[in-house]
Design a protein around this motif. Structure first.
Motif, PDB file in Angstrom:
ATOM      1  N   GLY A 121       0.779  -1.223   0.000  1.00 26.77           N
ATOM      2  CA  GLY A 121       0.000   0.000   0.000  1.00 26.77           C
ATOM      3  C   GLY A 121       0.815   1.280   0.000  1.00 26.77           C
ATOM      4  O   GLY A 121       0.244   2.378   0.058  1.00 26.77           O
TER       5      GLY A 121
ATOM      6  N   GLY B 216      -6.801   6.177   8.474  1.00 28.71           N
ATOM      7  CA  GLY B 216      -7.818   6.079   7.449  1.00 28.71           C
ATOM      8  C   GLY B 216      -7.313   5.329   6.239  1.00 28.71           C
ATOM      9  O   GLY B 216      -6.401   4.504   6.329  1.00 28.71           O
ATOM     10  N   ARG B 217      -7.879   5.653   5.096  1.00 30.62           N
ATOM     11  CA  ARG B 217      -7.549   4.935   3.861  1.00 30.62           C
ATOM     12  C   ARG B 217      -7.316   5.929   2.740  1.00 30.62           C
ATOM     13  O   ARG B 217      -8.156   6.810   2.508  1.00 30.62           O
ATOM     14  CB  ARG B 217      -8.698   3.989   3.495  1.00 30.62           C
ATOM     15  CG  ARG B 217      -8.469   3.179   2.236  1.00 30.62           C
ATOM     16  CD  ARG B 217      -9.657   2.272   1.977  1.00 30.62           C
ATOM     17  NE  ARG B 217      -9.485   1.502   0.752  1.00 30.62           N
ATOM     18  CZ  ARG B 217     -10.392   0.670   0.267  1.00 30.62           C
ATOM     19  NH1 ARG B 217     -11.543   0.505   0.907  1.00 30.62           N
ATOM     20  NH2 ARG B 217     -10.171   0.011  -0.856  1.00 30.62           N
TER      21      ARG B 217
ATOM     22  N   GLU C  84      -8.793   5.884  -3.730  1.00 32.37           N
ATOM     23  CA  GLU C  84      -8.397   5.330  -5.015  1.00 32.37           C
ATOM     24  C   GLU C  84      -8.524   6.371  -6.125  1.00 32.37           C
ATOM     25  O   GLU C  84      -7.927   6.226  -7.191  1.00 32.37           O
ATOM     26  CB  GLU C  84      -9.257   4.108  -5.337  1.00 32.37           C
ATOM     27  CG  GLU C  84      -9.051   2.945  -4.371  1.00 32.37           C
ATOM     28  CD  GLU C  84      -9.879   1.738  -4.734  1.00 32.37           C
ATOM     29  OE1 GLU C  84     -10.605   1.804  -5.750  1.00 32.37           O
ATOM     30  OE2 GLU C  84      -9.817   0.724  -4.011  1.00 32.37           O
TER      31      GLU C  84
ATOM     32  N   ALA D 257      -8.347  10.348   4.624  1.00 32.41           N
ATOM     33  CA  ALA D 257      -7.157   9.877   5.314  1.00 32.41           C
ATOM     34  C   ALA D 257      -6.327  11.045   5.818  1.00 32.41           C
ATOM     35  O   ALA D 257      -6.480  12.191   5.377  1.00 32.41           O
ATOM     36  CB  ALA D 257      -6.304   9.015   4.378  1.00 32.41           C
TER      37      ALA D 257
END
Length: 305
Positions: free
Chosen positions: A11, A37-38, A41, A127
């Motif tokens: 990642g 968080g993430r 995309e 994020a």
């Protein structure tokens, strides 16, 4: 708590290769990242500006962020007061992801009154990202690192309002140009301390944008595929040998000839995934081994070769 991403993790953002190539000693090797968080995309666009903007600039930043989220972008900024906060809030109002790139640990936010912003960003699927772990205060030199990461991990930067130098917004724009990312600036009056930085950017050749619709349209053209920027000139403050080609870059170079090839073809022929192809193409571009032609890649023409 933050997740630690090392360069070997799947990642880890491939754009950090630009930080490693253009950063100072702290960036070599590429540093670990601290993530809450993430990461979205969606492709990202950075919106930055002064901490003391005029009301019209605040409104522009919010409306621009909201429109870009509606057009499929994620909004990245630095979490500071002023334009940064307006950009994050504009993205959140549109229900889209936004990323806060910090200069220190997220348990010690700067400014402190923005502590409530982080949970809102995470709850909306966004994020927070930093090169520093929790417990590290937001020191001045760390903001310079933050700006380089912010520039490297987004496709373009929009400076809504920049004050007269010295200016953090001008440093962020310089970082973006240093790694070859397009920079757009909203025009400002050169005689005003509050907007003189914006005027200087236009004098230096960055693209001017004055309407939300125009900005969205111009940024839309950047999206899609692996549209890597051409390599910027080497920084004049030091002369260094190009980074050596790794195994992936050598494999792609062996596949390329005078005929431009797309990233999808390179993935298929090499067996490498998109992230590895992207990083290898960056190394080849910066080494001058390949040229980019309308989103495709071929071997560079060499004099006497």
């Amino acid at each position: 708590m933050s997740i630690i991403l090392s360069p070997d993790d799947a990642g880890y953002p491939s754009g950090m290769a630009l930080v490693e190539l253009h950063g100072d000693k702290w960036a070599r090797p590429a540093p670990p990242l601290y993530l809450r968080g993430r990461l979205p995309e969606r492709p990202g666009v950075a919106i930055v500006g002064t901490r003391e903007p005029c009301p019209e600039a605040l409104s522009f930043a919010r409306r621009l962020a909201k429109a870009l989220v509606g057009d499929g972008w994620a909004i990245w900024s630095g979490g500071a007061k002023g334009i940064d906060l307006a950009a994050h809030e504009g993205a959140l109002s549109a229900g889209g992801p936004t990323v806060w790139v910090g200069a220190g640990g997220f348990d010690r936010p700067y400014p402190e009154k923005h502590a409530a912003l982080l949970p809102r960003i995470l709850a909306a699927g966004g994020a927070a990202l930093s090169t520093m772990p929790d417990g590290v205060p937001w020191l001045r030199h760390l903001f310079h690192r933050r700006n380089l990461v912010l520039a490297a991990l987004t496709k373009a930067m929009v400076v809504v309002q920049a004050s007269r130098p010295p200016s953090g917004s001008l440093h962020a724009a310089s970082a973006a140009r240093r790694v070859g990312k397009p920079v757009f600036a909203v025009p400002g009056a050169p005689w005003s301390d509050a907007t003189a930085g914006s005027a200087l950017l236009l004098e230096e050749g960055v693209s001017a944008v004055a309407r939300i619709e125009t900005t969205v349209s111009r940024l839309r053209r950047l999206r899609g595929g692996l549209d890597l920027p051409p390599p910027p000139p080497a920084p004049p403050r030091r002369a260094e040998a190009p980074a050596p080609l790794d195994e992936d870059a050598a494999a792609l170079l062996a596949l390329l000839d005078d005929r431009p090839r797309g990233p999808d073809w390179l993935c298929e022929q090499s067996g490498l995934d998109v992230a590895r192809v992207q990083r290898a193409l960056l190394l080849l571009l910066l080494a001058g081994e390949v040229a980019q032609v309308s989103g495709r890649y071929r071997r560079s023409a060499r004099l006497g070769g």
